[in-house]
Enzyme design. Structure first.
Site, PDB file in Angstrom:
ATOM      1  N   GLY A   8       0.842  -1.206   0.000  1.00 33.87           N
ATOM      2  CA  GLY A   8       0.000   0.000   0.000  1.00 33.87           C
ATOM      3  C   GLY A   8       0.869   1.244   0.000  1.00 33.87           C
ATOM      4  O   GLY A   8       0.470   2.311   0.466  1.00 33.87           O
ATOM      5  N   GLY A  11      -0.488   4.657  -1.251  1.00 31.74           N
ATOM      6  CA  GLY A  11      -1.722   5.184  -0.670  1.00 31.74           C
ATOM      7  C   GLY A  11      -1.429   6.261   0.373  1.00 31.74           C
ATOM      8  O   GLY A  11      -0.279   6.682   0.554  1.00 31.74           O
ATOM      9  N   ASP A  34       2.104  -1.942  -4.548  1.00 30.03           N
ATOM     10  CA  ASP A  34       0.854  -1.185  -4.710  1.00 30.03           C
ATOM     11  C   ASP A  34       0.313  -1.428  -6.120  1.00 30.03           C
ATOM     12  O   ASP A  34       1.088  -1.525  -7.079  1.00 30.03           O
ATOM     13  CB  ASP A  34       1.098   0.316  -4.503  1.00 30.03           C
ATOM     14  CG  ASP A  34      -0.170   1.042  -4.085  1.00 30.03           C
ATOM     15  OD1 ASP A  34      -0.219   1.512  -2.936  1.00 30.03           O
ATOM     16  OD2 ASP A  34      -1.110   1.124  -4.901  1.00 30.03           O
ATOM     17  N   SER A 111      -3.413  -4.963  14.352  1.00 31.07           N
ATOM     18  CA  SER A 111      -4.193  -3.991  15.133  1.00 31.07           C
ATOM     19  C   SER A 111      -4.974  -3.101  14.184  1.00 31.07           C
ATOM     20  O   SER A 111      -4.414  -2.552  13.237  1.00 31.07           O
ATOM     21  CB  SER A 111      -3.300  -3.131  16.027  1.00 31.07           C
ATOM     22  OG  SER A 111      -4.132  -2.189  16.706  1.00 31.07           O
ATOM     23  N   ARG A 112      -6.254  -2.946  14.486  1.00 28.17           N
ATOM     24  CA  ARG A 112      -7.109  -2.116  13.640  1.00 28.17           C
ATOM     25  C   ARG A 112      -6.932  -0.640  13.974  1.00 28.17           C
ATOM     26  O   ARG A 112      -7.552   0.206  13.354  1.00 28.17           O
ATOM     27  CB  ARG A 112      -8.559  -2.590  13.771  1.00 28.17           C
ATOM     28  CG  ARG A 112      -8.752  -3.950  13.124  1.00 28.17           C
ATOM     29  CD  ARG A 112     -10.102  -4.567  13.448  1.00 28.17           C
ATOM     30  NE  ARG A 112     -10.108  -5.226  14.744  1.00 28.17           N
ATOM     31  CZ  ARG A 112     -11.141  -5.915  15.222  1.00 28.17           C
ATOM     32  NH1 ARG A 112     -12.256  -6.011  14.502  1.00 28.17           N
ATOM     33  NH2 ARG A 112     -11.080  -6.498  16.413  1.00 28.17           N
ATOM     34  N   ASN A 113      -6.072  -0.351  14.949  1.00 28.45           N
ATOM     35  CA  ASN A 113      -5.704   1.042  15.210  1.00 28.45           C
ATOM     36  C   ASN A 113      -4.316   1.060  15.828  1.00 28.45           C
ATOM     37  O   ASN A 113      -4.086   0.431  16.855  1.00 28.45           O
ATOM     38  CB  ASN A 113      -6.722   1.726  16.132  1.00 28.45           C
ATOM     39  CG  ASN A 113      -6.540   3.222  16.123  1.00 28.45           C
ATOM     40  OD1 ASN A 113      -5.479   3.728  16.479  1.00 28.45           O
ATOM     41  ND2 ASN A 113      -7.562   3.942  15.704  1.00 28.45           N
ATOM     42  N   HIS A 144     -14.966   9.432  10.010  1.00 29.32           N
ATOM     43  CA  HIS A 144     -13.757   9.388   9.167  1.00 29.32           C
ATOM     44  C   HIS A 144     -13.957  10.209   7.902  1.00 29.32           C
ATOM     45  O   HIS A 144     -15.072  10.553   7.524  1.00 29.32           O
ATOM     46  CB  HIS A 144     -13.401   7.941   8.780  1.00 29.32           C
ATOM     47  CG  HIS A 144     -12.740   7.169   9.890  1.00 29.32           C
ATOM     48  ND1 HIS A 144     -13.458   6.483  10.851  1.00 29.32           N
ATOM     49  CD2 HIS A 144     -11.423   6.977  10.199  1.00 29.32           C
ATOM     50  CE1 HIS A 144     -12.616   5.913  11.693  1.00 29.32           C
ATOM     51  NE2 HIS A 144     -11.368   6.197  11.326  1.00 29.32           N
ATOM     52  N   LYS A 148     -12.700   6.934   2.901  1.00 25.37           N
ATOM     53  CA  LYS A 148     -12.639   5.621   3.564  1.00 25.37           C
ATOM     54  C   LYS A 148     -13.622   4.647   2.924  1.00 25.37           C
ATOM     55  O   LYS A 148     -14.786   4.980   2.685  1.00 25.37           O
ATOM     56  CB  LYS A 148     -12.925   5.775   5.064  1.00 25.37           C
ATOM     57  CG  LYS A 148     -12.702   4.485   5.838  1.00 25.37           C
ATOM     58  CD  LYS A 148     -12.573   4.743   7.321  1.00 25.37           C
ATOM     59  CE  LYS A 148     -12.427   3.457   8.123  1.00 25.37           C
ATOM     60  NZ  LYS A 148     -11.228   2.687   7.758  1.00 25.37           N
ATOM     61  N   GLY A 154     -12.552  -0.238  11.446  1.00 21.75           N
ATOM     62  CA  GLY A 154     -11.961  -1.366  12.163  1.00 21.75           C
ATOM     63  C   GLY A 154     -11.857  -1.072  13.653  1.00 21.75           C
ATOM     64  O   GLY A 154     -12.057  -1.960  14.486  1.00 21.75           O
TER      65      GLY A 154
HETATM   66  N1  LIG Z   1      -4.670   0.170  11.673  1.00 20.67           N
HETATM   67  C1  LIG Z   1      -4.604   1.506  11.582  1.00 20.67           C
HETATM   68  O1  LIG Z   1      -4.204   2.218  12.523  1.00 20.67           O
HETATM   69  C2  LIG Z   1      -5.001   2.187  10.326  1.00 20.67           C
HETATM   70  C3  LIG Z   1      -5.532   1.449   9.310  1.00 20.67           C
HETATM   71  N2  LIG Z   1      -5.820   2.037   8.112  1.00 20.67           N
HETATM   72  C4  LIG Z   1      -6.307   1.142   7.083  1.00 20.67           C
HETATM   73  O2  LIG Z   1      -5.261   0.961   6.129  1.00 20.67           O
HETATM   74  C5  LIG Z   1      -5.828   0.739   4.846  1.00 20.67           C
HETATM   75  C6  LIG Z   1      -5.232   1.735   3.848  1.00 20.67           C
HETATM   76  O3  LIG Z   1      -5.600   3.039   4.221  1.00 20.67           O
HETATM   77  P1  LIG Z   1      -5.202   4.303   3.310  1.00 20.67           P
HETATM   78  O4  LIG Z   1      -3.736   4.405   3.154  1.00 20.67           O
HETATM   79  O5  LIG Z   1      -5.948   5.453   3.884  1.00 20.67           O
HETATM   80  O6  LIG Z   1      -5.883   3.866   1.914  1.00 20.67           O
HETATM   81  P2  LIG Z   1      -5.473   4.269   0.441  1.00 20.67           P
HETATM   82  O7  LIG Z   1      -6.603   3.836  -0.441  1.00 20.67           O
HETATM   83  O8  LIG Z   1      -5.033   5.684   0.390  1.00 20.67           O
HETATM   84  O9  LIG Z   1      -4.187   3.357   0.138  1.00 20.67           O
HETATM   85  C7  LIG Z   1      -4.259   1.984  -0.127  1.00 20.67           C
HETATM   86  C8  LIG Z   1      -3.312   1.682  -1.282  1.00 20.67           C
HETATM   87  O10 LIG Z   1      -3.277   0.265  -1.455  1.00 20.67           O
HETATM   88  C9  LIG Z   1      -3.468  -0.013  -2.836  1.00 20.67           C
HETATM   89  N3  LIG Z   1      -4.061  -1.339  -3.016  1.00 20.67           N
HETATM   90  C10 LIG Z   1      -5.367  -1.698  -2.942  1.00 20.67           C
HETATM   91  N4  LIG Z   1      -5.499  -3.016  -3.160  1.00 20.67           N
HETATM   92  C11 LIG Z   1      -4.262  -3.504  -3.384  1.00 20.67           C
HETATM   93  C12 LIG Z   1      -3.746  -4.789  -3.703  1.00 20.67           C
HETATM   94  N5  LIG Z   1      -4.539  -5.860  -3.800  1.00 20.67           N
HETATM   95  N6  LIG Z   1      -2.410  -4.908  -3.897  1.00 20.67           N
HETATM   96  C13 LIG Z   1      -1.590  -3.843  -3.796  1.00 20.67           C
HETATM   97  N7  LIG Z   1      -2.018  -2.592  -3.506  1.00 20.67           N
HETATM   98  C14 LIG Z   1      -3.336  -2.425  -3.300  1.00 20.67           C
HETATM   99  C15 LIG Z   1      -4.368   1.104  -3.326  1.00 20.67           C
HETATM  100  O11 LIG Z   1      -4.302   1.216  -4.739  1.00 20.67           O
HETATM  101  P3  LIG Z   1      -5.602   1.775  -5.525  1.00 20.67           P
HETATM  102  O12 LIG Z   1      -5.790   3.173  -5.053  1.00 20.67           O
HETATM  103  O13 LIG Z   1      -5.211   1.648  -6.959  1.00 20.67           O
HETATM  104  O14 LIG Z   1      -6.746   0.873  -5.108  1.00 20.67           O
HETATM  105  C16 LIG Z   1      -3.786   2.308  -2.608  1.00 20.67           C
HETATM  106  O15 LIG Z   1      -2.698   2.886  -3.291  1.00 20.67           O
HETATM  107  C17 LIG Z   1      -7.346   0.859   5.025  1.00 20.67           C
HETATM  108  O16 LIG Z   1      -7.878  -0.440   5.237  1.00 20.67           O
HETATM  109  C18 LIG Z   1      -7.478   1.685   6.302  1.00 20.67           C
HETATM  110  O17 LIG Z   1      -8.689   1.495   6.967  1.00 20.67           O
HETATM  111  C19 LIG Z   1      -5.610   3.357   7.886  1.00 20.67           C
HETATM  112  C20 LIG Z   1      -5.105   4.148   8.870  1.00 20.67           C
HETATM  113  C21 LIG Z   1      -4.782   3.630  10.179  1.00 20.67           C
HETATM  114  O1  LIG Z   2      -9.118   4.479   7.119  1.00 20.26           O
HETATM  115  C1  LIG Z   2      -8.633   5.219   8.000  1.00 20.26           C
HETATM  116  O2  LIG Z   2      -8.249   6.370   7.766  1.00 20.26           O
HETATM  117  C2  LIG Z   2      -8.504   4.669   9.356  1.00 20.26           C
HETATM  118  N1  LIG Z   2      -8.803   3.411   9.545  1.00 20.26           N
HETATM  119  C3  LIG Z   2      -8.713   2.683  10.759  1.00 20.26           C
HETATM  120  C4  LIG Z   2     -10.071   2.148  11.144  1.00 20.26           C
HETATM  121  O3  LIG Z   2     -10.814   1.673  10.265  1.00 20.26           O
HETATM  122  O4  LIG Z   2     -10.403   2.147  12.335  1.00 20.26           O
HETATM  123  C5  LIG Z   2      -7.979   3.420  11.847  1.00 20.26           C
HETATM  124  C6  LIG Z   2      -8.103   4.908  11.827  1.00 20.26           C
HETATM  125  O5  LIG Z   2      -9.259   5.294  12.479  1.00 20.26           O
HETATM  126  C7  LIG Z   2      -7.991   5.521  10.444  1.00 20.26           C
END
Ligand SMILES: NC(=O)C1=CN([C@@H]2O[C@H](COP(=O)(O)OP(=O)(O)OC[C@H]3O[C@@H](n4cnc5c(N)ncnc54)[C@H](OP(=O)(O)O)[C@@H]3O)[C@@H](O)[C@H]2O)C=CC1
Ligand SMILES: O=C(O)C1=N[C@H](C(=O)O)C[C@H](O)C1
Length: 251
Positions: A8, A11, A34, A111-113, A144, A148, A154
């Protein structure tokens, strides 16, 4: 020096991790993955599939999409058990079971956060639920940004799971209420999602009783917060053996 594969990488979270790692001296990104490879990854090679990554690495960080879970687990196992730090949200129950099963033979951090604050709130919420028992109704509200994909967040589900684990009896999750025309059951935890603008991530756990309300809330003010947690988790996981790890390992 912890060598990281970043899934990712192009992203939003990929951007923050790339920036943060470039400022640290204890880790480096050796490859990115990505679907949408772009100039953001100028400082390391990037591929559209994890199977194309030939660079040696100590850990994988994933902020991408649930569809990448199985390829990551297979790749990590094939490479001799590279630890995976899974931060993606929106996994199905089957995918959660898949990663839990994999952790019997592979090191998995999930971890979902990735913020320490939310993980403290989780403990406070469990304590409140134990003390308040079924005298208080529990509702979770999460907010959010408008980019999203998954809902509820999560984190909201992680909070609900933690609360359900300390309550007596069965718990049902009630997602929004538009389809309901009946009074609330005591056994419910309500979970509600708001999407708009650039909200980074807001979570509230509301305990509503007779004539009093307690609210626990957390507000993330920059995605950098999650990047710091994920990179710290990656450095921590380097060299670890099989098991399912979470943020409680970092406090
Ligand atoms: N645990 C935590 O604390 C947090 C979790 N998250 C989670 O992280 C994830 C990503 O968030 P975020 O960065 O905002 O999202 P983005 O959409 O900005 O980034 C995700 C990236 O992954 C790429 N992607 C999607 N599917 C695939 C695949 N199969 N193989 C390779 N690359 C892929 C996307 O490409 P494309 O755009 O072309 O689809 C994109 O560039 C989400 O599930 C979010 O909820 C986010 C923040 C905090
Ligand atoms: O997609 C986000 O941005 C985030 N995703 C996580 C979630 O689904 O809880 C964590 C954070 O809140 C940001």
């Amino acid at each position: 020096m912890t060598r990281i594969i970043l899934c990712g990488c192009c992203g939003k979270m990929g951007h923050f991790i790339t920036q943060l790692v470039s400022e640290r001296t204890d880790c480096e990104i050796v490859a990115g993955v990505d679907l949408n490879v772009n100039a953001q990854t100028a400082s390391y090679p990037a591929y559209t599939s994890i199977d194309q990554v030939a660079e040696a690495a100590d850990v994988i960080i994933d902020f991408s999409h649930p569809s990448l879970l199985t390829p990551i687990l297979h790749y990590a196992a094939e490479k001799g058990g590279i630890p995976a730090v899974l931060c993606t949200t929106g996994y199905t129950a089957e995918q959660t079971a898949e990663l839990t099963k994999a952790s019997e033979t592979q090191p998995i951090f999930y971890s979902r956060n990735m913020s320490l604050g939310i993980n403290l709130m989780l403990e406070l919420a469990k304590k409140a639920a134990k003390v308040l028992g079924d005298q208080f109704d529990i509702e979770i509200v999460e907010k959010h940004h408008n980019q999203k994909i998954d809902a509820p967040s999560g984190t909201a589900l992680m909070l609900a799971d933690a609360l359900a684990s300390v309550r007596d009896g069965e718990t049902q999750y009630m997602y929004d209420r538009h389809a309901q025309r009946k009074k609330r059951e005591k056994s419910e935890i309500g979970i509600h999602s708001v999407r708009g603008g650039t909200i980074v991530g807001e979570h509230e756990v509301i305990f509503a009783g007779n004539n009093e309300v307690i609210t626990l809330s957390h507000s993330a003010q920059s995605k950098e917060l999650f990047a710091v947690g994920a990179v710290n988790a990656a450095v921590f996981m380097s060299g670890k053996g099989p098991g399912l790890y979470d943020m409680s390992a970092l406090v």
